[in-house]
Scaffold this motif. Structure first.
Motif, PDB file in Angstrom:
ATOM      1  N   PHE A  75      -9.333  56.231  83.895  1.00  0.00           N
ATOM      2  CA  PHE A  75      -9.314  54.786  83.639  1.00  0.00           C
ATOM      3  C   PHE A  75      -8.160  54.491  82.697  1.00  0.00           C
ATOM      4  N   PRO A  76      -7.746  53.223  82.641  1.00  0.00           N
ATOM      5  CA  PRO A  76      -6.569  52.917  81.825  1.00  0.00           C
ATOM      6  C   PRO A  76      -6.856  52.969  80.323  1.00  0.00           C
ATOM      7  N   CYS A  77      -5.851  53.424  79.578  1.00  0.00           N
ATOM      8  CA  CYS A  77      -5.951  53.521  78.123  1.00  0.00           C
ATOM      9  C   CYS A  77      -6.006  52.124  77.518  1.00  0.00           C
ATOM     10  N   GLU A  78      -6.966  51.903  76.610  1.00  0.00           N
ATOM     11  CA  GLU A  78      -7.063  50.569  75.997  1.00  0.00           C
ATOM     12  C   GLU A  78      -5.930  50.322  74.999  1.00  0.00           C
ATOM     13  N   LYS A  79      -5.231  51.379  74.596  1.00  0.00           N
ATOM     14  CA  LYS A  79      -4.142  51.213  73.629  1.00  0.00           C
ATOM     15  C   LYS A  79      -2.805  50.953  74.324  1.00  0.00           C
TER      16      LYS A  79
END
Ligand SMILES: [Zn+2]
Ligand SMILES: [Zn+2]
Length: 778
Positions: A502-506
């Protein structure tokens, strides 16, 4: 009226009838149902692994685990006894590897991880039937129909919650650390696993000559692991210790002054003496060309002398060879001095990286390295020495200390609390508290929990491949939210989780799972909450059943299950998860030797269960010696214990039934009339009341042996004094007040004795109670 009593001592045969009765009448289930809502008493069952056959030691643990819950149930408590199975981990993988003829991780991956873990899941239950049969046969009463199973998704999900909580508390980290590593299993081991596999072995050590670069002399350094020498990057002295140049046989050596005689022997001439600090910064020549080459590649300067206080003069030469890839102190001081890092050993424990011994297993390389050093004139001595060395507790391969990346729980940060909570636990024997456990906690190190294997609880840690951001998933729901499209019923195992990203929230980069599983000791240590799928379900149930009042396992679990229970509950709930812990000694053979297949002195549990019976084995374990001492087990010792207590008890009971039957004596139609009691009656009844009080108090304190010995003393008094002295009172023709008193006294004693002995010998007491009480009192 009464059932005729056989005077044969075939207890084992009769026990089968009792088992059938319990089963058919659902006695265990009823004993639980009848106490619903009563005050709780909680027992945690340390989960065994069903992929190994139960042995005699397990009969001991099951006997001990049974008696206290039985006693508490009789006292009116609602006692939890949920059985469990430990199902993950290396032992299972090794079994499957063997079965499939695979050796090592490459072959497992070629075979396929999905079918491999499927096989693991099946293999776990290999001896389940035998375990159940054994548990049943020894009278271990527990809920075996609804056990907790550590591989189930709900169980795993609870552990994910725990790991996320631990992460939120700042206690989870990834570190480059020197870890004890099994080169065959290809994974790091935790310190409590290492503690289980030490053996005393003889090895060849090396006192090596490192040629000074700036004078015609040699530094002498001693090592117990010659295979680390090619990865040497510096030598370490203690700045505050006195060193010297000493001359022997025309050559000059540098070493600690105090060690000159022990290293060089007599006749060495000391040329001058100076502090270790004088040596710091001086260059020496690498031992091997491959070492120099590897060092040069790093672009850093190596092969000079540094100083650190960890160097002592208790043994060796006062100069330590440092290989930062293979030693904890080495790694620390080399990091502090920004030394080059070279690791000329691969993950399978073979020499690599252009050494002349590439491909040789490190322990085999020792000899080759010593030979080459000798030829090059760089070996001063190669003394044999004996030491305690760790081996893999599963596969028996010598472990090596090895620099790996690994995930850790920072136990060192909570050491004080661990020690405090340990002191709150009632350890039996008490010496464990400050001894075995206390010492272990005082030196606690961070818990390396990741395992580079397949069959285990997957570490729920996702890391961004771009920015290194870490996200720990705490539930299935959270995973499905972050990675839409993830099936909600996805099996929480490798390899199914590995492709989920899943995509990195940062930074928006791709988050990938750390492809490791965790130490299966984390599984078993999580059972207080994971068995209830807490906190996703059963919050009230968990609260009612936490902490445990009683646990008991063998002494080898001090650094195993006892530790992980304490470690995890301290991290999560800030308290110990058990209050009383009875630590059991090991079962040895009759000469006090460890049982082993190799020695041929293993006693098959069934040979005793079938012959002497379960009660006899139980009674032997309870009374033979204090449970924490090693017991010298033999069928003869069991027979002896059986004869002394059960035989005497049974004969007294047979005596009563024989005469009661002749007289048609029905105790429900009579009463114990004080005014008719003889002094002998009063004496034995008084003894009986004292006995009840003593046994109750002892069992309340989990002092099983003391309670059993009271019972033994009583039965001797009953048989040798009371019955022998009173025998003729049962012979008279008429039912006189004296005869009535004699019958009622003996009946009262036998009935009470069958109740109070029931937690010890449930089979025989059941039979006696059914006959003398239930046949007349329906
Ligand atoms: Zn191994
Ligand atoms: Zn990122």
């Amino acid at each position: 009226m009464y059932k005729k009593v056989s005077t044969t001592l075939d207890f084992a045969g009769r026990e089968k009838d009792t088992l059938a009765f319990w089963k058919q009448a659902r006695i265990f289930e009823k004993s639980v149902e009848l106490r619903r809502g009563a005050p709780a008493y909680t027992f945690y069952d340390g989960p065994p692994t069903a992929n190994g056959k139960p042995h005699i030691g397990h009969i001991l643990t099951r006997s001990i685990k049974d008696i206290i819950p039985r006693y508490r149930t009789m006292k009116g408590y609602d006692v939890l006894r949920k059985a469990g199975w430990d199902t993950h981990g290396l032992p299972v993988e090794l079994e499957v590897e063997k079965e499939l003829g695979l050796d090592g991780k490459e072959q497992i991956e070629a075979y396929g991880v999905t079918p491999f873990i499927q096989k693991c899941k099946e293999s776990v239950w290999k001896y389940k039937g035998e375990w159940e049969e054994m548990s049943d046969r020894v009278g271990f009463w527990a809920d075996m129909e609804n056990p907790y199973i550590t591989y189930e998704d709900n169980y795993i999900e609870s552990e994910w919650w725990a790991l996320k909580t631990i992460h939120e508390k700042g206690l989870l980290y990834k570190g480059h650390k020197i870890v004890p590593y099994c080169p065959r299993c290809g994974t790091a081991l935790s310190s409590h696993e290492v503690a289980q596999g030490y053996k005393d072995i003889k090895e060849t050590s090396a006192t090596v000559r490192f040629r000074c670069a700036d004078e015609d002399a040699y530094y002498l350094a001693w090592t117990t692991t010659p295979w680390t020498l090619p990865s040497n990057v510096c030598l370490c002295v203690n700045a505050h210790v006195e060193y010297c140049r000493a001359r022997k046989d025309g050559e000059t050596f540098i070493l600690a002054r105090d060690l000159v005689e022990s290293v060089l022997g007599e006749g060495a001439e000391i040329l001058d003496v100076f502090p270790g600090s004088d040596l710091v910064g001086r260059d020496y020549e690498p031992l091997f060309p491959c070492t120099g080459a590897a060092c040069a590649k790093t672009g850093k300067r190596g092969h000079y002398v540094i100083a650190d206080d960890y160097v002592t003069t208790t043994d060796g030469t006062g100069i330590v060879h440092n290989a930062p890839a293979f030693g904890e102190d080495d790694a620390r001081v080399c990091k502090e001095h920004d030394m080059p890092f070279i690791q000329l050993v691969d993950t399978r424990g073979n020499m690599c990286g252009g050494t002349p011994w590439d491909g040789a297993f490190v322990k085999d390389a020792d000899k080759l390295i010593l030979r080459d050093l000798r030829e090059a004139g760089l070996l001063f001595a190669a003394p044999e020495f004996e030491h305690s060395y760790p081996f893999c507790w599963r596969c028996d391969t010598p472990l090596i200390y090895y620099a790996r990346q690994s995930w850790f729980i920072k136990m060192t940060a909570i050491r004080d609390r661990l020690m405090e909570y340990n002191r709150r636990i009632n350890w039996i024997p008490e010496t464990i508290k400050e001894g075995r456990m206390g010492n272990f906690l005082e030196n606690v190190i961070d818990w390396g929990i990741s395992r580079e294997r397949y069959w285990g609880t997957p570490l729920p840690v996702w890391v961004c491949k771009d920015c290194g951001h870490v996200h720990v998933i705490g539930s299935r729901k959270e995973l499905c939210q972050l990675a839409p499209g993830t099936p909600e019923d996805l099996e929480l195992h490798k390899p199914f989780l590995d492709p989920i990203t899943f995509p990195c929230e940062k930074c928006g980069g791709e988050m990938r799972r750390e492809p490791v599983v965790i130490d299966c000791w984390f599984d078993s240590g999580s059972m207080p909450f994971a068995q209830w799928h807490y906190p996703f379900e059963n919050k009230e149930l968990f609260a009612r059943r936490y902490p445990a009042n009683f646990i008991s396992e063998a002494v080898d679990q001090t650094r195993g299950w006892f530790y992980t229970l304490l470690a995890i509950s301290t991290c999560l709930f800030d308290e110990p998860s058990f209050q009383n812990c009875l630590v059991l000694g090991l079962v040895q053979d009759k000469d006090g030797l460890k049982m082993s297949k190799h020695k041929g002195n293993v006693v098959d549990p069934w040979s005793v269960l079938d012959k002497q019976g379960a009660d006899a084995v139980r009674w032997y374990f309870y009374t033979g010696s204090m449970p924490w001492l090693p017991s010298r087990f033999s069928p003869e010792a069991v027979s002896e214990a059986q004869r002394k207590f059960m035989g005497t008890f049974w004969n007294t009971y047979a005596f009563y039934v024989l005469y009661a039957d002749i007289d048609g004596f029905d105790p429900t139609a009579h009463a114990l009339r004080r005014e008719n009691l003889s002094p002998m009656d009063k004496w034995i009844l008084s003894r009986l009341n004292s006995l009840v009080k003593a046994v109750d108090a002892y069992l309340g304190d989990i002092r099983i042996t003391e309670a059993g010995r009271e019972l033994q003393r009583f039965i001797d008094d009953l048989s040798n004094w009371y019955v022998r002295r009173c025998r003729d009172r049962y012979w008279g023709k008429d039912m006189t007040p004296d005869k009535e008193a004699a019958y009622m006294t003996l009946f009262t004693v036998l009935k009470t004795l069958s109740l109070i002995s029931a937690p010890f010998i449930p089979f025989m007491t059941e039979e006696i109670y059914q006959n003398i009480v239930r046949t007349v009192d329906k």
